[in-house]
Design an enzyme around this catalytic site. Sequence first.
Site, PDB file in Angstrom:
ATOM      1  CG  HIS A 471      -1.783  -1.198   1.332  1.00  0.00           C
ATOM      2  ND1 HIS A 471      -2.181  -1.753   2.536  1.00  0.00           N
ATOM      3  CD2 HIS A 471      -2.329  -1.980   0.371  1.00  0.00           C
ATOM      4  CE1 HIS A 471      -2.923  -2.819   2.312  1.00  0.00           C
ATOM      5  NE2 HIS A 471      -3.028  -2.989   1.014  1.00  0.00           N
TER       6      HIS A 471
HETATM    7  C1  LIG Z   1       0.104  -7.543  -4.781  1.00  0.00           C
HETATM    8  C2  LIG Z   1      -0.810  -6.420  -4.360  1.00  0.00           C
HETATM    9  C3  LIG Z   1      -1.872  -6.688  -3.499  1.00  0.00           C
HETATM   10  C4  LIG Z   1      -2.723  -5.654  -3.109  1.00  0.00           C
HETATM   11  N1  LIG Z   1      -3.847  -5.951  -2.384  1.00  0.00           N
HETATM   12  C5  LIG Z   1      -4.774  -4.990  -2.178  1.00  0.00           C
HETATM   13  C6  LIG Z   1      -6.044  -5.319  -1.630  1.00  0.00           C
HETATM   14  O1  LIG Z   1      -6.354  -6.478  -1.364  1.00  0.00           O
HETATM   15  N2  LIG Z   1      -6.934  -4.303  -1.439  1.00  0.00           N
HETATM   16  C7  LIG Z   1      -6.630  -3.008  -1.741  1.00  0.00           C
HETATM   17  O2  LIG Z   1      -7.461  -2.128  -1.505  1.00  0.00           O
HETATM   18  N3  LIG Z   1      -5.432  -2.674  -2.267  1.00  0.00           N
HETATM   19  C8  LIG Z   1      -4.521  -3.638  -2.523  1.00  0.00           C
HETATM   20  N4  LIG Z   1      -3.360  -3.328  -3.151  1.00  0.00           N
HETATM   21  C9  LIG Z   1      -3.067  -1.905  -3.417  1.00  0.00           C
HETATM   22  C10 LIG Z   1      -3.916  -1.287  -4.527  1.00  0.00           C
HETATM   23  O3  LIG Z   1      -4.222  -2.209  -5.534  1.00  0.00           O
HETATM   24  C11 LIG Z   1      -3.127  -0.087  -5.082  1.00  0.00           C
HETATM   25  O4  LIG Z   1      -2.824   0.787  -4.019  1.00  0.00           O
HETATM   26  C12 LIG Z   1      -3.903   0.692  -6.134  1.00  0.00           C
HETATM   27  O5  LIG Z   1      -4.281  -0.172  -7.177  1.00  0.00           O
HETATM   28  C13 LIG Z   1      -3.016   1.816  -6.658  1.00  0.00           C
HETATM   29  O6  LIG Z   1      -3.673   2.491  -7.701  1.00  0.00           O
HETATM   30  P1  LIG Z   1      -2.910   3.573  -8.565  1.00  0.00           P
HETATM   31  O7  LIG Z   1      -3.880   4.048  -9.580  1.00  0.00           O
HETATM   32  O8  LIG Z   1      -2.265   4.552  -7.677  1.00  0.00           O
HETATM   33  O9  LIG Z   1      -1.693   2.796  -9.272  1.00  0.00           O
HETATM   34  P2  LIG Z   1      -1.670   1.438 -10.094  1.00  0.00           P
HETATM   35  O10 LIG Z   1      -2.975   0.731 -10.026  1.00  0.00           O
HETATM   36  O11 LIG Z   1      -0.463   0.689  -9.662  1.00  0.00           O
HETATM   37  O12 LIG Z   1      -1.525   1.922 -11.600  1.00  0.00           O
HETATM   38  C14 LIG Z   1      -0.379   2.494 -12.162  1.00  0.00           C
HETATM   39  C15 LIG Z   1      -0.374   2.135 -13.642  1.00  0.00           C
HETATM   40  O13 LIG Z   1       0.530   2.971 -14.315  1.00  0.00           O
HETATM   41  C16 LIG Z   1       1.304   2.182 -15.230  1.00  0.00           C
HETATM   42  N5  LIG Z   1       2.583   2.867 -15.431  1.00  0.00           N
HETATM   43  C17 LIG Z   1       3.502   3.141 -14.496  1.00  0.00           C
HETATM   44  N6  LIG Z   1       4.554   3.781 -15.048  1.00  0.00           N
HETATM   45  C18 LIG Z   1       4.274   3.936 -16.360  1.00  0.00           C
HETATM   46  C19 LIG Z   1       4.965   4.529 -17.440  1.00  0.00           C
HETATM   47  N7  LIG Z   1       6.165   5.102 -17.299  1.00  0.00           N
HETATM   48  N8  LIG Z   1       4.359   4.506 -18.660  1.00  0.00           N
HETATM   49  C20 LIG Z   1       3.144   3.951 -18.832  1.00  0.00           C
HETATM   50  N9  LIG Z   1       2.452   3.366 -17.830  1.00  0.00           N
HETATM   51  C21 LIG Z   1       3.005   3.363 -16.602  1.00  0.00           C
HETATM   52  C22 LIG Z   1       1.447   0.858 -14.501  1.00  0.00           C
HETATM   53  O14 LIG Z   1       1.833  -0.187 -15.356  1.00  0.00           O
HETATM   54  C23 LIG Z   1       0.072   0.697 -13.896  1.00  0.00           C
HETATM   55  O15 LIG Z   1      -0.819   0.071 -14.800  1.00  0.00           O
HETATM   56  C24 LIG Z   1      -2.485  -4.323  -3.554  1.00  0.00           C
HETATM   57  C25 LIG Z   1      -1.428  -4.059  -4.430  1.00  0.00           C
HETATM   58  C26 LIG Z   1      -0.597  -5.095  -4.844  1.00  0.00           C
HETATM   59  C27 LIG Z   1       0.521  -4.788  -5.804  1.00  0.00           C
END
Ligand SMILES: Cc1cc2nc3c(=O)[nH]c(=O)nc-3n(C[C@H](O)[C@H](O)[C@H](O)COP(=O)(O)OP(=O)(O)OC[C@H]3O[C@@H](n4cnc5c(N)ncnc54)[C@H](O)[C@@H]3O)c2cc1C
Length: 544
Positions: A471
Amino acid sequence: MEAFDYVIVGAGSAGSVLASRLSEDPGTTVALLEAGPRDWHPFIHIPAGFIKTFKNRRINWCYDMEPSEGTAGRRVFAPRGKTLGGSSSINGHIYNRGQRMDFDNWAQRGNRGWGYADVLPYFRRMERRLGGDDTFRGRDGAMEVSDIPWRHPLCDAFIEGAVQHGIPRNPDYNGTTQEGVNYAQRTIGNGRRVSAATAFLKPAMKRPNLRVITHAHATGLILEGKRALGVRYAMGGRGGPAREVRARREVILSGGTYNSPQLLQLSGIGPASLIGDLGIPVVHELAGVGENLRDHYAPRFTARVKNIATINERARGWRLGLEVADWVFRRKGILGLSPTLVYCFWRSDPGIADCDMQMTFTPASYKEGVQGQLEDEPGMTVAPWQQRPESVGWVRARSADPFAAPIIQPNYLAEAEDQRVLLAGMRLARKLIHSAPLAPYLAYEAYPGADVQTDDEFLAVARERGTTTFHPAGTCRMGPASDPAAVVDDQLSVHGMEGLRVIDASIMPMMISANLNASALMIGEKGADLLRGRPAPDAAVLPR
Ligand SMILES: Cc1cc2nc3c(=O)[nH]c(=O)nc-3n(C[C@H](O)[C@H](O)[C@H](O)COP(=O)(O)OP(=O)(O)OC[C@H]3O[C@@H](n4cnc5c(N)ncnc54)[C@H](O)[C@@H]3O)c2cc1C
């Protein structure tokens, strides 16, 4: 060069919601760049496939964090989704919003419109949930939040043990109060994962005004002075053809807590000394870019189990064959489960206003030191963590190479308060494992084991074996201009820049008392309204 009204980097939790909402207006064009592939991998969609996506480099960035004293010099593995849906496509499915006070604290720090009453309408808008109180729960959104249609005597006994300890049974930890114990709520529908991609992005992808470009690794921002004009990217990653895409209105970074600050730094926006060391010209000095990294950190307790079968044995040999058939034909059985089944929220001290410890229970156990591999013998696991850690770390670009993994220093357990709360959680975990309702099933505590008794011994275990609970937040923190470490304002625009926003979990000013997916989706929902200039929905009327 192609041009769109908005260019979004990252099709994760927030980016997928954002692209879907912005493209609802047929007069608005949107490009969404995603470094990973489409979410074609079958293990993404089978809930128990979590284990198989955990270290799959084709759909996971698979970062390793820097060693620190808090991890006894170890590097902790940090998975991150790299596919449509981002981390919501590889996460543990748990749906948990956090506490009212979390968001009220954001507002208290000068972020207008981010108090709980302000963000609750966005949580409700995106959610499809049966049950619970209408004040808190949404009914007709795209994100299905279901209960676990599966019961296990070990889970029931753990819950009963917690209740006997004085922890109330809470029918809805996303309702009036988080405190209590119960089976978890999950983003699973009809036995399949519901990700930000399946719920929001896929239905929008048939719109002609939304262009989703996968395998597009953003390498830098195209800037004119302090205005963002577009994004450079490489098709297929390192060595792939270089492309550019222009934004007529704005560029939005939704690359997540590790990658959004890295991309800003690579584009010359961030701490001047770091950018100078990278050999990149400073475009705009912003000290907070990459700072304020917060994360949850948990050691696990495992126990050998007797008199009952656990998930460990059901996930092997002929029994696994039966489970596969059960999932294929009925969408049931252990393949349709999230990795953790029971959630418990409690206070480290009776004087604490709202629970500061979170604990998960599951009737399964993982090989010690080998994340993601079930043990052969029957086992159960309890993992406690502190909900609102005070230790802060940082994320820094390793070099000017946009394909190099960023340096991630989480600084787990650096603050005494984090050690205190974690110790309380570990002691509670041990008590609950040895509760009367679990006694008929408990063979012995396998890890850390009865020898570990003193605070120092417990802390040593936490340092030697703790892991992230995935997280990370806070590296582009939201705050007013008077906050020298703020990166974005409460409209999510980057301070001092034009046409540039960050919309993902990195904007969280403080860690919330929750797993982060629900809030990352909410940030995408609210971010879309901010971009579209739509009036905020009426604030929720909350019981006092
Ligand atoms: C293994 C795991 C288990 C988890 N379990 C839970 C859970 O059970 N419940 C919960 O609430 N949360 C959980 N989380 C956390 C939650 O899923 C994340 O905090 C949330 O999805 C983050 O969202 P975000 O939009 O900030 O980033 P992300 O969803 O990580 O999205 C970022 C995106 O940007 C893309 N990206 C990054 N850099 C670039 C670039 N330079 N060019 C193009 N694309 C790029 C990535 O590939 C990705 O698709 C978990 C996370 C993980 C990894």
